[in-house]
Design an enzyme around this catalytic site. Structure first.
Site, PDB file in Angstrom:
ATOM      1  N   GLU A   7       0.868  -1.181   0.000  1.00 65.94           N
ATOM      2  CA  GLU A   7       0.000   0.000   0.000  1.00 65.94           C
ATOM      3  C   GLU A   7       0.899   1.223   0.000  1.00 65.94           C
ATOM      4  O   GLU A   7       1.460   1.585   1.036  1.00 65.94           O
ATOM      5  CB  GLU A   7      -0.929  -0.019   1.224  1.00 65.94           C
ATOM      6  CG  GLU A   7      -1.886  -1.203   1.269  1.00 65.94           C
ATOM      7  CD  GLU A   7      -2.929  -1.164   0.175  1.00 65.94           C
ATOM      8  OE1 GLU A   7      -3.136  -0.083  -0.409  1.00 65.94           O
ATOM      9  OE2 GLU A   7      -3.542  -2.204  -0.108  1.00 65.94           O
ATOM     10  N   CYS A  59      -1.938   9.272   2.424  1.00 60.81           N
ATOM     11  CA  CYS A  59      -1.474   8.743   1.136  1.00 60.81           C
ATOM     12  C   CYS A  59      -2.450   9.040   0.003  1.00 60.81           C
ATOM     13  O   CYS A  59      -2.075   9.025  -1.167  1.00 60.81           O
ATOM     14  CB  CYS A  59      -1.233   7.246   1.238  1.00 60.81           C
ATOM     15  SG  CYS A  59      -2.676   6.299   1.772  1.00 60.81           S
TER      16      CYS A  59
END
Length: 522
Positions: A241, A275
């Site tokens: 991720e 993110c």
């Protein structure tokens, strides 16, 4: 024979070479980590984690840990990131509780083998075909500092639900949360199946030398490459991720006040250290000025005239990251904010007008600075995005459904959201993950269970009707060859459509009926 007598050593001879012990020269944590992984593997091989009851028990224990210690977690998040308790509950705890409840309510069903459709080949007509989820084994979860509770525990929920043993390596960049994890989790979870390993880069590097059955990493793309290289040594499957520069397109039809508030919220929550935060905005020139003014208003409504005094506004995680973000301001036109205080690791909500060659466009910002670039059309915005790495998310604000559909279809990202930012990460019926440089694999909800499970294909062959299998055994003859090709549904010279594919099944039905009748009237 008689052993030879040792000759006396000459006073001029060199001393014997010193036998260095490799293990003795290793830092103590290397041996400790090796022992931890070995112990977890022994537990896994005992079969303990495969039981439904064990998995449910651990999920309930994790829920209890978070409920009973929410104040300690909130205090640690405040210390590390200056997070308001309300923001911690919204962005850190809520998703963990949601995934735990989903797993508790559905795990029995998830664990069951699922039947799969049989091919048209007659030879599988009496067999049972299925996919059986099984745990990988010992999983390493290496979590980041920006949402340290959510991004650690949501992954742990999936790993427990799938029946794995776990090593959690929390980020040393959030030391308060690291201490809470190391202190609390072993008190609630089965210590023979779950361990917390603390430390910095040397400890993480040493940990990756061990053979894991699965590695789940959340963090930067640069470190993601290191993780993948370490996994490749053992051919260990991974979920990565990562991140990237998530763009926002705003066209001339957008509801600008709404777009401004939602972009500002997504950019500034957790001080931009997300993110999937909007990284830059591509706005049609006709509405650029209005969008900037509305974002200024939104920022003031969120944090007041001096965000530094707001308890709802966070801080940068470290001085090193503060310095990196501050450098990105160089070369762009400042239109709002720009106030910095290194002693408090504070950077105010900031908007800059940028060009494609500015330093701020060279890397993921990961801070409270929003770059705004003007474009002449939606097509130009799409071309701009497609010239760069595939981001973790892309956003579009528009009231024109054709434009939304065009952007959705013509750009690639981990996820696409229209008329909002970041909210897709809270939807646990959708997988969350990137593509290419922004990540590999996805998780959340049932997708977490699937990520930490090997979906094992199983064929349970019918033991009878051996006469029908005779055609596959040697010696091969033309008659056998013709029969097995027919049983396999092998195409003839002249295509006959779907009817030809049904022929073997019709014959099978006739055979079964005939056999049943023979047994009945015997």
């Amino acid at each position: 024979g008689v052993p030879s007598k040792a000759l006396p050593r000459s006073p001029f001879a060199l001393p014997p070479p010193v036998q260095h012990s490799i293990i003795a020269m290793e830092p103590p944590y290397v041996h400790e980590q090796r022992e931890i992984v070995a112990a977890l593997r022994r537990t896994f091989l005992s079969g303990r984690t495969r039981a439904l009851e064990w998995r449910l028990e651990q999920l309930l224990a994790l829920k209890q840990c978070l409920l009973e210690n929410s104040d300690r977690f909130c205090a640690a998040l405040k210390e590390d990131l200056h997070k308001h308790p309300a923001e911690s509950k919204l962005t850190e705890f809520a998703m963990v509780f949601e995934d735990i409840e989903l797993a508790l309510n559905n795990l029995r069903k998830w664990m069951k083998p699922s039947a799969v459709a049989k091919p048209s080949m007659l030879i599988f007509g009496m067999d049972r075909l299925q996919l059986t989820p099984e745990p990988y084994g010992v999983a390493a979860i290496i979590s980041p500092w920006n949402y340290p509770v959510q991004l650690s525990l949501v992954a742990i929920v999936g790993a427990i639900a799938a029946g794995n043993c776990i090593v959690l390596k929390p980020s040393e960049m959030a030391p308060a949360i690291e201490r809470v994890f190391a202190t609390l989790l072993p008190k609630y979870l089965d210590e023979e199946c779950f361990q917390v390993v603390c430390g910095g880069v040397p400890e993480t590097t040493a940990l990756l030398e061990n053979k894991f059955d699965y590695i789940f990493y959340t963090g930067s793309t640069a470190v993601g490459k290191i993780i993948m290289a370490a996994a490749a040594k053992h051919l260990t499957p991974v979920t990565l991720e990562l991140g990237g520069k998530s763009p926002v397109i705003v066209d001339r039809t957008a509801d600008i006040p709404v777009a401004a508030r939602r972009i500002a919220w997504g950019k500034l929550i957790n001080s931009g250290q997300s993110c999937i935060a909007p990284d830059y905005v591509l706005v049609e020139e006709a509405v650029e000025g209005q969008l900037i003014e509305e974002m200024k208003k939104a920022i003031e409504s969120f944090y007041g005239s001096d965000p530094k005094t707001s308890d709802s506004y966070g801080r940068i995680i470290s001085e090193r990251h503060f310095d990196r973000i501050k450098r990105l301001l160089e070369g762009s036109e400042l239109v709002h904010g720009g106030v910095t205080d290194r002693t408090e690791k504070y950077i105010s909500p900031t908007i800059v007008r940028a060009t494609p060659t500015d330093p701020i466009m060279a890397e993921e910002i990961f801070g409270p600075i929003l770059a705004v670039l003007t474009v002449g059309s939606v097509q130009e915005a799409v071309d701009f995005i497609n010239d760069r790495d595939k981001p973790l998310a892309s956003y579009m604000f528009s009231l024109d459904q054709k434009n939304i559909k065009f952007v959705e279809e013509m750009t690639t990202a981990g996820a696409f959201v229209s008329n909002d930012t970041m909210i897709h990460a809270s939807v646990n019926t959708l997988p969350f993950g990137g593509v290419g440089p922004s990540g590999i694999g996805g998780y959340h909800g049932k997708f977490s269970f699937e990520s930490f499970s090997h979906m094992k294909p199983c064929v349970h062959k019918y033991p009878g009707m051996e006469f029908a299998n005779d055609v596959r055994y040697a010696p091969y003859t033309e008659t056998k060859s013709n029969r097995i090709l027919w049983l396999l549904g092998y195409p003839s010279n002249a295509p006959k459509g779907h009817t030809a594919a049904l022929a073997p099944w019709i014959v099978l039905l006739c055979v079964v009926v005939a056999l049943s009748a023979a047994l009945y009237f015997r």
